[in-house]
Design a protein around this motif. Structure first.
Motif, short mmCIF file in Angstrom:
data_model
loop_
_atom_site.label_atom_id
_atom_site.label_comp_id
_atom_site.label_asym_id
_atom_site.label_seq_id
_atom_site.Cartn_x
_atom_site.Cartn_y
_atom_site.Cartn_z
N LYS A 1 -7.33 9.13 -5.25
CA LYS A 1 -6.37 10.05 -5.85
C LYS A 1 -6.25 9.82 -7.35
O LYS A 1 -6.23 10.76 -8.15
N THR B 1 -5.85 5.85 -2.08
CA THR B 1 -4.97 5.89 -3.25
C THR B 1 -5.77 5.82 -4.54
O THR B 1 -5.49 6.54 -5.51
N THR C 1 1.64 6.76 -6.75
CA THR C 1 0.55 7.68 -7.08
C THR C 1 0.97 9.12 -6.84
O THR C 1 0.66 10.02 -7.64
N THR C 2 1.67 9.35 -5.73
CA THR C 2 2.15 10.70 -5.45
C THR C 2 3.13 11.18 -6.51
O THR C 2 3.07 12.34 -6.97
N TYR D 1 -6.08 -0.95 5.94
CA TYR D 1 -5.35 -0.90 4.67
C TYR D 1 -6.31 -0.79 3.49
O TYR D 1 -5.93 -0.30 2.43
N ASP E 1 0.91 4.02 -2.96
CA ASP E 1 0.65 5.42 -2.63
C ASP E 1 1.81 6.31 -3.06
O ASP E 1 1.60 7.42 -3.56
N CYS F 1 0.83 -1.21 0.00
CA CYS F 1 0.00 0.00 0.00
C CYS F 1 0.86 1.26 0.00
O CYS F 1 0.55 2.24 -0.69
N SER F 2 1.97 1.22 0.74
CA SER F 2 2.87 2.37 0.75
C SER F 2 3.52 2.57 -0.61
O SER F 2 3.68 3.70 -1.08
N VAL G 1 -3.95 -0.98 -8.45
CA VAL G 1 -4.56 -0.52 -7.20
C VAL G 1 -5.98 -1.08 -7.07
O VAL G 1 -6.39 -1.52 -5.99
N GLN H 1 -6.71 2.83 3.20
CA GLN H 1 -5.53 3.44 2.59
C GLN H 1 -5.50 3.22 1.09
O GLN H 1 -5.25 4.15 0.31
N ILE H 2 -5.76 1.98 0.66
CA ILE H 2 -5.71 1.69 -0.77
C ILE H 2 -6.90 2.35 -1.48
O ILE H 2 -6.81 2.76 -2.65
#
Length: 437
Positions: free
Chosen positions: A341, A338, A211-212, A331, A208, A204-205, A251, A334-335
């Motif tokens: 986003k 993402t 994605t950033t 999580y 993310d 997940c990190s 994702v 979190q996903i």
């Protein structure tokens, strides 16, 4: 005289039969050699299919051991089927999957991007097996597992062993140490959940972070495209959109897998490996716990809370999956963030495309208006040329004599008439809305 030729023909037939037999024997030997080579090749392929691969084994204390074993040894060790192990084969393309089996969790979190990171692991109740431990994308996961797999109670106990020796001895005299340690052990998450959390956090990190990075590169490129439409900017946005589409698909797959687990309590119950091993045995007897309540209300309340919190995890209700559900929901959120986003970025790209199309349509309309002006001017000039052509004919006639002063009036009146005709055409076009004001 007649027997000699017959004898010669007989000898010739024998020689032909011998040559044919020799050729047939040579062909048979070649066929046999080819069959042997094919058999050897198939044996090599089978040997390659079951060849030893590199794994790292992490135990409950975070200690790692590199192993070079084949798939049959792994199947025998964790008691899974070949079809489950095939999911972890790097030569085969499988989507992200989390499978719960009787004694193991098969984890395949793969992101087929440019960097091609993946997490292929088998988690049991007391150990973790990871594929390709020397891979650059797997090394951070291994380090994080070594840091977080050891139980927290054991670390705190080792840290304060020298400083609180007197308290430990006193607690041992009263018989409280075993219950306190058991209380802390029950408060901790099971081993398989700690390992699963590390894997989910890593993937997940990573998603993310990608994605950033994509957002950082995409938004300025889109703004530049809106200010200046060029082939370079269009190609740049096209590449970014392709990368966004691939990332969105990965994702979405991870999110769908977590959502599928959250929607099915039976699948989540299959991931409770420690519960399956613990069985129905209770770690704290009711008599021992009741004996402690009057003597120490504080300790009794801690034990009671810990027992209630961990009863479902270790030995209690098999349908109670609250702990794993909370882990997966964290999580999943979190996903899902993402994915939101990426959805926002896709909407921004679509809005930019619409704006570009509007700009192109506006330019196209301007070109059409310019073409209308040019066509109207061409028509009026053709009328003016018609007047000049009529008077320029080489035909003898009498009325053009002694009338030279009429030439300038013909030029002036013809020019004004053509200009008036051009104005009438443009006015009619604006009246019909064909030309902007």
């Amino acid at each position: 005289t007649l027997g000699a030729p017959a004898k010669g023909r007989g000898i010739g037939r024998c020689e032909l039969r011998g040559a044919a037999a020799a050729a047939a024997g040579e062909m048979a030997r070649e066929a046999a050699a080819g069959a042997v080579e094919m058999a050897q090749g198939s044996m090599k392929k089978k040997a390659g299919a079951g060849a030893a691969r590199s794994w790292i084994l992490l135990d409950a204390n975070g200690e790692g051991t590199i192993m070079d074993v084949d798939k049959y040894a792994i199947m025998h060790r964790v008691e899974i089927h070949a079809r489950d192990l095939r999911i972890l084969d790097p030569l085969l393309s499988y989507p992200s999957t989390i499978l719960g089996r009787e004694r193991a969790i098969v984890l395949n979190l793969e992101v087929l991007l440019i960097f091609n990171p993946y997490i292929k692991a088998i988690i049991t109740a007391d150990e973790v097996l990871l594929r390709d431990p020397t891979d650059d994308n797997v090394i951070p996961v291994v380090e994080e597992l070594r840091r977080r797999l050891p139980p927290a109670s054991g670390a705190h106990q080792a840290q304060g062993e020298g400083k609180e020796q007197h308290d430990v001895e006193a607690a041992e005299e009263d018989g409280r140490l075993s219950i306190l340690s058991l209380c802390f052990a029950q408060c901790e998450s099971p081993f398989e959940f700690r390992a699963l959390e590390v894997a989910l956090e890593a993937i997940c990190s990573f998603l993310d972070a990608r994605t950033t990075e994509l957002e950082t590169a995409a938004y300025p490129a889109l703004d530049e495209l809106t200010s200046k439409i060029s082939s370079r900017n269009l190609d740049r946005v096209r590449k970014l959109k392709s990368a966004m589409t691939r990332l969105t698909a990965r994702v979405q797959k991870v999110r769908d897998e977590l959502e599928q687990l959250l929607d099915d309590d039976d699948d989540m119950a299959d991931l409770y490996l420690s519960r399956k091993m613990a069985g129905a045995a209770s770690p704290v007897s009711g008599s021992a716990a009741s004996g402690w309540y009057p003597a120490s209300p504080t300790i009794a309340s801690k034990i009671s809370r810990a027992s209630r919190a961990s009863a479902a995890t270790l030995h209690g209700n098999e349908n109670d999956v609250e702990e794993l559900e909370m882990l997966l929901e964290a999580y999943f959120m979190q996903i899902d963030g993402t994915l939101n986003k990426l959805t926002t970025l896709r909407e921004y790209i679509d809005d930019t495309e619409d704006y570009i199309n509007i700009q192109l349509d506006n330019h196209r309309n301007q070109l059409i208006q310019l073409e209308l002006f040019l066509s109207s001017g061409t028509v009026t000039l053709s009328l003016y040329s018609l007047v000049a052509g009529i008077f320029g004919m080489n035909i003898p006639y009498s009325w053009n004599q002694n009338h030279a002063y009429v030439y300038k009036w013909v030029v002036i009146v013809g020019g004004l008439g053509c200009a008036l005709f051009f104005v009438l055409i443009i006015a009619y076009a604006r009246y019909k809305g064909l030309v902007g004001s």
